[in-house]
Design an enzyme around this catalytic site. Structure first.
Site, PDB file in Angstrom:
ATOM      1  N   THR A  41      14.638 -57.899 -10.614  1.00 37.31           N
ATOM      2  CA  THR A  41      14.650 -59.040 -11.049  1.00 37.31           C
ATOM      3  C   THR A  41      15.667 -58.887 -12.528  1.00 37.31           C
ATOM      4  OG1 THR A  41      12.844 -60.374  -9.468  1.00 37.31           O
ATOM      5  CG2 THR A  41      13.481 -61.130 -12.201  1.00 37.31           C
ATOM      6  N   TYR A  54      17.511 -67.274  -8.746  1.00 38.44           N
ATOM      7  CA  TYR A  54      18.341 -66.800  -9.270  1.00 38.44           C
ATOM      8  C   TYR A  54      18.289 -65.245  -8.066  1.00 38.44           C
ATOM      9  CZ  TYR A  54      13.766 -63.635  -9.227  1.00 38.44           C
ATOM     10  OH  TYR A  54      13.105 -62.653  -8.915  1.00 38.44           O
ATOM     11  N   THR A 120      10.032 -55.544  -8.990  1.00 43.14           N
ATOM     12  CA  THR A 120       8.352 -55.993  -8.842  1.00 43.14           C
ATOM     13  C   THR A 120       7.946 -55.531  -7.600  1.00 43.14           C
ATOM     14  OG1 THR A 120       8.661 -57.740  -8.965  1.00 43.14           O
ATOM     15  CG2 THR A 120       8.065 -56.530 -11.348  1.00 43.14           C
ATOM     16  N   ASP A 121       8.247 -56.382  -6.293  1.00 42.15           N
ATOM     17  CA  ASP A 121       8.012 -56.233  -5.236  1.00 42.15           C
ATOM     18  C   ASP A 121       7.519 -54.823  -4.822  1.00 42.15           C
ATOM     19  OD1 ASP A 121       8.485 -59.303  -5.252  1.00 42.15           O
ATOM     20  OD2 ASP A 121      10.447 -59.510  -4.124  1.00 42.15           O
ATOM     21  N   LYS A 193       1.177 -54.978  -7.378  1.00 44.40           N
ATOM     22  CA  LYS A 193       1.160 -56.423  -7.631  1.00 44.40           C
ATOM     23  C   LYS A 193       0.136 -57.330  -7.281  1.00 44.40           C
ATOM     24  CE  LYS A 193       5.678 -59.204  -7.447  1.00 44.40           C
ATOM     25  NZ  LYS A 193       7.014 -59.212  -7.495  1.00 44.40           N
ATOM     26  N   GLU A 314     -18.544 -49.505   9.067  1.00 43.40           N
ATOM     27  CA  GLU A 314     -18.528 -49.823  10.180  1.00 43.40           C
ATOM     28  C   GLU A 314     -17.922 -49.120  11.458  1.00 43.40           C
ATOM     29  OE1 GLU A 314     -19.048 -54.624  10.977  1.00 43.40           O
ATOM     30  OE2 GLU A 314     -18.513 -54.407   8.960  1.00 43.40           O
TER      31      GLU A 314
HETATM   32  N1  ASP Z   1      12.437 -59.675  -5.278  1.00 47.41           N
HETATM   33  C1  ASP Z   1      13.003 -59.284  -6.643  1.00 47.41           C
HETATM   34  C2  ASP Z   1      12.739 -57.623  -6.601  1.00 47.41           C
HETATM   35  O1  ASP Z   1      12.156 -56.896  -6.414  1.00 47.41           O
HETATM   36  C3  ASP Z   1      11.435 -59.257  -7.769  1.00 47.41           C
HETATM   37  C4  ASP Z   1      10.929 -58.574  -8.923  1.00 47.41           C
HETATM   38  O2  ASP Z   1      11.805 -58.041  -9.417  1.00 47.41           O
HETATM   39  O3  ASP Z   1      10.591 -59.156 -10.034  1.00 47.41           O
HETATM   40  O4  ASP Z   1      13.117 -56.187  -6.590  1.00 47.41           O
END
Ligand code: ASP
Length: 357
Positions: A41, A54, A120-121, A193, A314
């Site tokens: 992103t 986007y 971020t994923d 995340k 468990e």
């Molecule tokens: N889908 C995007 C990615 O991981 C989300 C992000 O970058 O925040 O590239």
């Protein structure tokens, strides 16, 4: 106009020369940082600055650097485009490319640190992978953003500024691979995340952030736990691929044939995102036994965000041939297992790795 004397003019010339030598010397003293761009992103673009739609991985690294005011006052910067994908499309191949590139760069006396821009994923996965295979104590910092570059209040530029400031700081040596977002510094092993879209998505809910970086000013709170980088036994030297490891997600009344299906499909290891303390229903526990008896390691992790999975809870791992992921979440346990499977290891040896890393 008043004439200046020959002496005064020469004195001025000498002064200017000294000033320019000093200025040059200072410019040379800036650390050398390489930014490896992989997309996400932070490199994303949308049609409207206030719309949520986007596409990731649209903007190239040079344009990303140019969009950050004063970033070149922190370091001499070089950008390299390694990939340009949304990190949902991150792959083992790109991990190996990035790891090899980071190792080559950091071997050089001319490179003081590396920043990696990343979606971020799966950023926590790439960070943890690099944490295990980078062979240097120089700073390696991943960053990204939750808002695309075209958005109102895009968070990418300041995240990138802070990431470069951290990578350029000699005090950041020895912390392993770090993630910088939203003014916080997180250790690769601990970071998760936690939110789907807000900018405070990265958290280390069990161990806490290791520091903060506010407009480039860095404050460290503690050192990360777990073996990493120069203290890690894992390497990507000569590695072309990694064994397939699949993740099974636990839930009430889960289908009990998932593990068998994955093994049949070629998985060389299985991680369970178990319930609570790594639990699963009785039928799935039987499938774990079948897999481990057939020589396919099974690691029990948990689908809950905080807490370790007990070796004797468990479920007692020794009864099923399984291994506890300790504090690693399923996606990071998968990475450790993929690397561990490069060598034959007993269940006990595998368990030791999950405790140490
Ligand atoms: N889908 C995007 C990615 O991981 C989300 C992000 O970058 O925040 O590239």
């Amino acid at each position: 106009m008043k004439k200046i004397s020959f002496f005064a003019r020469n004195f001025l010339v000498v002064l200017l020369l000294i000033a320019s030598v000093v200025a040059n010397g200072q410019a040379k003293k800036l650390p050398n940082i390489v930014i490896l761009a992989t997309g996400g992103t932070i490199a994303g673009a949308g049609a409207s600055s206030t719309g949520s739609a986007y596409t990731s991985g649209q903007v190239k690294i040079e344009a990303m650097i140019d969009a950050v005011p004063n970033i070149r006052t922190l370091a001499n910067l070089k950008g390299e485009q390694v990939a340009n994908v949304g990190s949902q499309d991150m792959s083992v191949k790109v991990w190996l490319d990035v790891a090899n590139r980071v190792n080559t760069l950091l071997k050089s006396n001319d490179v003081d640190g590396v920043v990696i821009t990343h979606g971020t994923d799966t950023q926590e996965e790439t960070a943890y992978f690099l944490n295990l295979v980078v062979k240097s104590d120089k700073p390696v910092v991943l960053t990204g953003s939750m808002r695309p570059s075209t958005a109102l209040s895009a968070d990418g530029p300041l995240n990138m500024y802070n990431a470069v400031a951290l990578a350029a700081n000699p005090d950041a040596k020895g912390y392993g691979v770090m993630v910088v977002m939203n003014d916080e510094i997180h250790a690769a092993r601990d970071v998760k995340k936690m939110y789907s879209t807000p900018v405070q998505t990265f958290q280390s809910p069990q161990e806490g952030m290791i520091g903060t970086v506010i407009f480039g000013d860095i404050l460290f709170f503690h050192k990360p736990s777990g073996r990493h980088t120069t203290n890690s036994e894992f390497s990507v030297d000569g590695v072309k691929s990694l064994p397939r490891v699949d993740i099974v997600y636990g839930c009430a009344d889960m289908s009990t044939d998932l593990i068998d299906i994955m093994v049949k499909a070629g998985a060389k290891g299985i991680v369970i995102a178990g319930l609570g303390d790594g639990n699963m229903n009785a039928g799935t526990l039987e499938a774990v036994k079948r897999a481990t008896k057939a020589g396919i390691p099974v690691v029990r992790a948990t689908r809950v965000p905080i807490g370790a999975v007990l070796i004797k809870g468990e479920v007692v791992d020794a009864d099923y041939g399984s291994v506890s992921s300790d504090e690693l979440n399923p996606q990071k346990a998968r990475i450790l297992l993929m690397l561990a499977l490069q060598k034959n290891r007993s269940r006990e040896e595998l368990q030791k790795l999950f405790i140490e890393y």
